[in-house]
Design an enzyme around this catalytic site. Sequence first.
Site, mmCIF file in Angstrom:
data_model
loop_
_atom_site.group_PDB
_atom_site.id
_atom_site.type_symbol
_atom_site.label_atom_id
_atom_site.label_comp_id
_atom_site.label_asym_id
_atom_site.label_seq_id
_atom_site.Cartn_x
_atom_site.Cartn_y
_atom_site.Cartn_z
ATOM 1 N N GLU A 1 0.861 -1.190 0.000
ATOM 2 C CA GLU A 1 0.000 0.000 0.000
ATOM 3 C C GLU A 1 0.893 1.234 0.000
ATOM 4 O O GLU A 1 1.869 1.298 0.754
ATOM 5 C CB GLU A 1 -0.900 0.046 1.238
ATOM 6 C CG GLU A 1 -1.798 1.288 1.229
ATOM 7 C CD GLU A 1 -2.545 1.523 2.522
ATOM 8 O OE1 GLU A 1 -3.646 0.971 2.686
ATOM 9 O OE2 GLU A 1 -2.023 2.288 3.381
ATOM 10 N N HIS B 1 -14.902 -4.289 12.795
ATOM 11 C CA HIS B 1 -14.934 -2.843 12.578
ATOM 12 C C HIS B 1 -15.428 -2.166 13.864
ATOM 13 O O HIS B 1 -16.381 -2.625 14.489
ATOM 14 C CB HIS B 1 -15.874 -2.511 11.408
ATOM 15 C CG HIS B 1 -15.796 -1.078 10.998
ATOM 16 N ND1 HIS B 1 -16.468 -0.081 11.668
ATOM 17 C CD2 HIS B 1 -15.096 -0.456 10.023
ATOM 18 C CE1 HIS B 1 -16.187 1.088 11.103
ATOM 19 N NE2 HIS B 1 -15.358 0.884 10.103
ATOM 20 N N GLN C 1 4.074 5.567 17.065
ATOM 21 C CA GLN C 1 3.139 5.192 15.999
ATOM 22 C C GLN C 1 2.011 4.296 16.551
ATOM 23 O O GLN C 1 0.878 4.363 16.086
ATOM 24 C CB GLN C 1 3.978 4.391 15.003
ATOM 25 C CG GLN C 1 3.443 4.097 13.658
ATOM 26 C CD GLN C 1 4.346 3.017 13.008
ATOM 27 O OE1 GLN C 1 5.460 2.737 13.467
ATOM 28 N NE2 GLN C 1 3.846 2.410 11.969
HETATM 29 P P1 FAD Z 1 -18.432 -0.845 5.398
HETATM 30 O O1 FAD Z 1 -18.162 -2.181 4.835
HETATM 31 O O2 FAD Z 1 -19.568 -0.067 4.837
HETATM 32 O O3 FAD Z 1 -18.653 -1.058 6.979
HETATM 33 C C1 FAD Z 1 -18.669 0.032 7.890
HETATM 34 C C2 FAD Z 1 -19.541 -0.369 9.091
HETATM 35 O O4 FAD Z 1 -20.924 -0.443 8.677
HETATM 36 C C3 FAD Z 1 -19.218 -1.731 9.684
HETATM 37 O O5 FAD Z 1 -19.455 -1.688 11.068
HETATM 38 C C4 FAD Z 1 -20.214 -2.667 9.004
HETATM 39 O O6 FAD Z 1 -20.506 -3.834 9.745
HETATM 40 C C5 FAD Z 1 -21.447 -1.761 8.888
HETATM 41 N N1 FAD Z 1 -22.286 -2.080 7.730
HETATM 42 C C6 FAD Z 1 -21.864 -2.385 6.483
HETATM 43 N N2 FAD Z 1 -22.920 -2.574 5.666
HETATM 44 C C7 FAD Z 1 -24.027 -2.358 6.409
HETATM 45 C C8 FAD Z 1 -25.422 -2.377 6.144
HETATM 46 N N3 FAD Z 1 -25.887 -2.676 4.907
HETATM 47 N N4 FAD Z 1 -26.291 -2.087 7.155
HETATM 48 C C9 FAD Z 1 -25.827 -1.793 8.393
HETATM 49 N N5 FAD Z 1 -24.518 -1.749 8.712
HETATM 50 C C10 FAD Z 1 -23.630 -2.038 7.739
HETATM 51 N N6 FAD Z 1 -10.322 5.163 4.175
HETATM 52 C C11 FAD Z 1 -10.107 6.205 3.308
HETATM 53 O O7 FAD Z 1 -10.720 7.286 3.471
HETATM 54 N N7 FAD Z 1 -9.224 6.108 2.263
HETATM 55 C C12 FAD Z 1 -8.536 4.958 2.015
HETATM 56 O O8 FAD Z 1 -7.753 4.881 1.064
HETATM 57 C C13 FAD Z 1 -8.730 3.837 2.889
HETATM 58 N N8 FAD Z 1 -8.093 2.664 2.686
HETATM 59 C C14 FAD Z 1 -8.349 1.586 3.481
HETATM 60 C C15 FAD Z 1 -7.732 0.342 3.215
HETATM 61 C C16 FAD Z 1 -7.982 -0.772 4.015
HETATM 62 C C17 FAD Z 1 -7.327 -2.091 3.677
HETATM 63 C C18 FAD Z 1 -8.850 -0.650 5.137
HETATM 64 C C19 FAD Z 1 -9.108 -1.845 6.034
HETATM 65 C C20 FAD Z 1 -9.461 0.564 5.429
HETATM 66 C C21 FAD Z 1 -9.237 1.691 4.607
HETATM 67 N N9 FAD Z 1 -9.865 2.921 4.841
HETATM 68 C C22 FAD Z 1 -9.658 3.987 3.991
HETATM 69 C C23 FAD Z 1 -10.713 3.105 6.025
HETATM 70 C C24 FAD Z 1 -12.207 2.784 5.772
HETATM 71 O O9 FAD Z 1 -12.777 3.781 4.947
HETATM 72 C C25 FAD Z 1 -12.868 2.714 7.153
HETATM 73 O O10 FAD Z 1 -12.443 1.563 7.840
HETATM 74 C C26 FAD Z 1 -14.361 2.863 7.221
HETATM 75 O O11 FAD Z 1 -14.730 3.112 8.587
HETATM 76 C C27 FAD Z 1 -15.159 1.623 6.821
HETATM 77 O O12 FAD Z 1 -15.020 1.314 5.525
HETATM 78 P P2 FAD Z 1 -15.626 -0.103 4.967
HETATM 79 O O13 FAD Z 1 -15.446 -0.057 3.518
HETATM 80 O O14 FAD Z 1 -15.066 -1.252 5.722
HETATM 81 O O15 FAD Z 1 -17.180 0.109 5.374
#
Ligand code: FAD
Length: 287
Positions: free
Chosen positions: A17, A148, A211
């Site tokens: 990354e 999460h 960190q």
């Molecule tokens: P989701 O999958 O939408 O989940 C978020 C929360 O909502 C979880 O608690 C889940 O259980 C819940 N949820 C999901 N779907 C539903 C539903 N249909 N109904 C009710 N609840 C639901 N952030 C950035 O801004 N830029 C980046 O480049 C970036 N890179 C990342 C790379 C990695 C590998 C990781 C692990 C995280 C990264 N993040 C980044 C952070 C990420 O945006 C956050 O972790 C964010 O809080 C959740 O994103 P997600 O896609 O996992 O969300």
Amino acid sequence: MKLSEIFERKKTTVSFEVFPPKPNLPFDSVFECIGELCSYHPDYMSVTYGAGGSTRGRTFDLAQMIKTKYHVEPLVHITGVKLDEAQLDELLNDIEIRGLENILALRGDVPQDGTIADLRFHASDIVKIIKKRGDRFFVAVAACPEMHPESKTLEDDLKYIKLKLDCGAGLIVTQMCFDNDLICRFRDRLHAIGVTQPIDVGIMPVFAAKQVGRISSMCGATIPAGLIAIMEKYGSDAEAMEQAGIQFAADQVTGLIEEGFHGIHIYTMNRPKLAKGILDLTGLLAR
Ligand code: FAD
């Protein structure tokens, strides 16, 4: 090339990354580090997307450069923060025009200057929108081995990860986690609910004691006793701490490969020395 082709061919993948330069820095400030990282032949490189879309153009510019100049396949991160469906579609058009084929679809977080209303989509909604274009893009999604921080229960957390995959995602990239037992338990739980897609485990090399507090408060990762002992022993000696952090990460990688994990995803923090150190110690540099 779609990442699915790489996973079909390779038993163990190694990916990095990286992040684009901040808007106030010249774009070429990352060239040296990106060139060096590409010289270690990662199977792909993911490029982060600044909170709230702040680095959007630079994310895609950097991904394009990685692909055309270094012939390494990029995985562009996107979030749905502050976007509606039409704007997300424009974003996808931009990615498509640039010839980029792999997307890490993320919900994102509430930006510093924003509110919860800025998060219109869960990641699964974004996967669905991308998949309206058929197989134009390979889609990856994120997951946290330690759940999460916003998930109410473990069952919910797993259910929504599975939903993202059922919507068409082909890969899970994990949040950092310093404990292989927790990562294995997470994998077993995913398998138990029928997940078959590959899991790329996010590995964060700890190079400075300060960190760790930040990391833990950001994503809730548990800091195991072994890592605390390293910080206590080497925390005041920057070079020794960095070396010990690289060794800790390398031991984690070795353990995960023994456990049969398919992919190792190193959070390089744009520091080639950390990635090279891990690859050297695990024998993966010469793979
Ligand atoms: P989701 O999958 O939408 O989940 C978020 C929360 O909502 C979880 O608690 C889940 O259980 C819940 N949820 C999901 N779907 C539903 C539903 N249909 N109904 C009710 N609840 C639901 N952030 C950035 O801004 N830029 C980046 O480049 C970036 N890179 C990342 C790379 C990695 C590998 C990781 C692990 C995280 C990264 N993040 C980044 C952070 C990420 O945006 C956050 O972790 C964010 O809080 C959740 O994103 P997600 O896609 O996992 O969300």
